[in-house]
Design a protein around this motif. Structure first.
Motif, PDB file in Angstrom:
ATOM      1  N   ALA A  72      -4.385  -7.002   4.355  1.00 26.74           N
ATOM      2  CA  ALA A  72      -3.506  -5.842   4.171  1.00 26.74           C
ATOM      3  C   ALA A  72      -3.865  -5.044   2.935  1.00 26.74           C
ATOM      4  CB  ALA A  72      -2.053  -6.310   4.081  1.00 26.74           C
ATOM      5  N   ALA A  73      -4.487  -5.678   1.955  1.00 27.51           N
ATOM      6  CA  ALA A  73      -4.836  -4.991   0.713  1.00 27.51           C
ATOM      7  C   ALA A  73      -6.103  -4.151   0.846  1.00 27.51           C
ATOM      8  CB  ALA A  73      -5.003  -6.018  -0.408  1.00 27.51           C
ATOM      9  N   ARG A  74      -6.831  -4.316   1.941  1.00 24.16           N
ATOM     10  CA  ARG A  74      -8.083  -3.588   2.113  1.00 24.16           C
ATOM     11  C   ARG A  74      -7.833  -2.109   2.377  1.00 24.16           C
ATOM     12  NH1 ARG A  74     -11.900  -6.939   6.156  1.00 24.16           N
ATOM     13  NH2 ARG A  74     -12.320  -4.770   6.695  1.00 24.16           N
ATOM     14  N   GLU A  75      -8.727  -1.271   1.864  1.00 21.96           N
ATOM     15  CA  GLU A  75      -8.586   0.171   2.043  1.00 21.96           C
ATOM     16  C   GLU A  75      -8.730   0.582   3.506  1.00 21.96           C
ATOM     17  OE1 GLU A  75     -11.234   2.256  -0.500  1.00 21.96           O
ATOM     18  OE2 GLU A  75     -10.248   1.616  -2.363  1.00 21.96           O
ATOM     19  N   ASP A  76      -9.512  -0.189   4.262  1.00 19.50           N
ATOM     20  CA  ASP A  76      -9.748   0.174   5.666  1.00 19.50           C
ATOM     21  C   ASP A  76      -8.774  -0.533   6.609  1.00 19.50           C
ATOM     22  OD1 ASP A  76     -10.698  -2.418   5.440  1.00 19.50           O
ATOM     23  OD2 ASP A  76     -12.504  -2.064   6.636  1.00 19.50           O
ATOM     24  N   PHE A  77      -7.630  -1.011   6.089  1.00 15.89           N
ATOM     25  CA  PHE A  77      -6.692  -1.769   6.918  1.00 15.89           C
ATOM     26  C   PHE A  77      -6.245  -0.974   8.144  1.00 15.89           C
ATOM     27  CE2 PHE A  77      -2.273  -3.010   7.983  1.00 15.89           C
ATOM     28  CZ  PHE A  77      -2.511  -4.317   8.369  1.00 15.89           C
ATOM     29  N   GLN A  78      -6.007   0.324   7.984  1.00 12.89           N
ATOM     30  CA  GLN A  78      -5.520   1.132   9.098  1.00 12.89           C
ATOM     31  C   GLN A  78      -6.652   1.667   9.978  1.00 12.89           C
ATOM     32  OE1 GLN A  78      -2.527   1.550  10.269  1.00 12.89           O
ATOM     33  NE2 GLN A  78      -1.633   0.256   8.679  1.00 12.89           N
ATOM     34  N   SER A  79      -7.883   1.362   9.632  1.00 15.58           N
ATOM     35  CA  SER A  79      -8.998   1.806  10.465  1.00 15.58           C
ATOM     36  C   SER A  79      -9.076   0.953  11.722  1.00 15.58           C
ATOM     37  CB  SER A  79     -10.319   1.692   9.682  1.00 15.58           C
ATOM     38  OG  SER A  79     -10.637   0.313   9.473  1.00 15.58           O
TER      39      SER A  79
ATOM     40  N   ALA B  63       0.792  -1.218   0.000  1.00 17.25           N
ATOM     41  CA  ALA B  63       0.000   0.000   0.000  1.00 17.25           C
ATOM     42  C   ALA B  63       0.829   1.275   0.000  1.00 17.25           C
ATOM     43  CB  ALA B  63      -0.955  -0.001   1.195  1.00 17.25           C
ATOM     44  N   THR B  64       1.551   1.561   1.084  1.00 15.44           N
ATOM     45  CA  THR B  64       2.143   2.888   1.244  1.00 15.44           C
ATOM     46  C   THR B  64       3.654   2.902   1.248  1.00 15.44           C
ATOM     47  OG1 THR B  64       2.184   2.716   3.652  1.00 15.44           O
ATOM     48  CG2 THR B  64       0.164   3.525   2.658  1.00 15.44           C
ATOM     49  N   ASN B  65       4.273   1.745   1.347  1.00 15.51           N
ATOM     50  CA  ASN B  65       5.732   1.660   1.467  1.00 15.51           C
ATOM     51  C   ASN B  65       6.244   2.341   2.723  1.00 15.51           C
ATOM     52  OD1 ASN B  65       6.270   0.169  -0.881  1.00 15.51           O
ATOM     53  ND2 ASN B  65       6.104   2.022  -2.131  1.00 15.51           N
ATOM     54  N   GLU B  66       5.347   2.563   3.686  1.00 14.55           N
ATOM     55  CA  GLU B  66       5.746   3.127   4.965  1.00 14.55           C
ATOM     56  C   GLU B  66       5.762   2.020   5.997  1.00 14.55           C
ATOM     57  OE1 GLU B  66       3.022   6.169   5.920  1.00 14.55           O
ATOM     58  OE2 GLU B  66       3.653   7.510   4.313  1.00 14.55           O
TER      59      GLU B  66
END
Length: 214
Positions: A178-185, A136-139
């Protein structure tokens, strides 16, 4: 005769902190084998002393002895390991001179399985976040904590089996999550923690069933 800071640390002797404050360099000192006050505090489960060493005296939490082992390698309780990893940010990936991490050494020696399982959980959490950071973000994201009150039931799992938790299905599921858009929610992180604990508990329960029915 001068007081030995390593012995004082092992005993959590009240004379230790005044000694260190009078001579701060002693806080990071090591004996001929690389043994340090950090190692002594971890080995004897003196949690407040560990906090003081890192936060007040700026001692490197990953200070290594002559075998390339940090304080995490001598932690004998879950509380100590959790403090080192989650609060003081000890590196769980460090390998000693034999090429083993703290968790791998514990498994090999059959010691303190609760600590080994805890470290395995942290490895799994880091793996999940690693997948997400690449996809996703490479962070780099810090591993999320387990839910408050959550615990891992070791059951009858043999210590040498602790490292066998991850399988193909688990990898597929963490990649999907991990591929889900709401992973960090909040909901995504809740499902992540559930997946990590489920993977570990599921492995234990399967072995329990096999042993009871064999």
């Amino acid at each position: 005769m001068a007081a030995n800071p390593f012995l004082l640390a092992a005993d959590s002797d009240p004379r230790l902190l005044p000694l260190l404050r009078a001579n701060p360099s002693l806080a990071s000192s090591q004996d001929d084998h690389g043994y340090s006050v950090m190692h002594a505090a971890a080995s004897y489960n003196h949690l407040d002393l560990l906090r003081t060493l890192v936060n007040e005296f700026q001692v490197n939490v990953d200070l290594k002895d002559e075998d390339g082992e940090t304080a995490l390698f001598v932690a004998e309780t879950m509380d100590c390991a959790k403090l080192l990893v989650e609060e003081l940010h000890a590196d769980i990936t460090i390998r000693n001179d034999e090429g083993k991490t703290a968790r791998e050494k514990l498994v090999e020696e059959g010691d303190f399985p609760e600590v080994a399982v805890y470290l395995r959980v942290k490895e799994l959490e880091a793996q999940v976040n690693g997948v997400h950071s690449v996809a996703a973000t490479n962070e780099v994201h810090a591993p999320p904590p387990l839910p408050e009150g959550a615990s891992v039931s070791i059951g009858s799992m043999a210590p040498e089996e602790v490292g066998e938790v991850v399988d193909t299905e688990f990898r597929r599921r963490i990649e999907e999550l991990a591929a889900r858009e709401d992973f960090q929610s909040e909901e995504g992180q809740r499902q992540l923690r559930e997946l990590v604990t489920e993977a570990l508990r599921g492995e234990v329960n399967e072995r329990d069933v096999r042993q009871r029915t064999s």
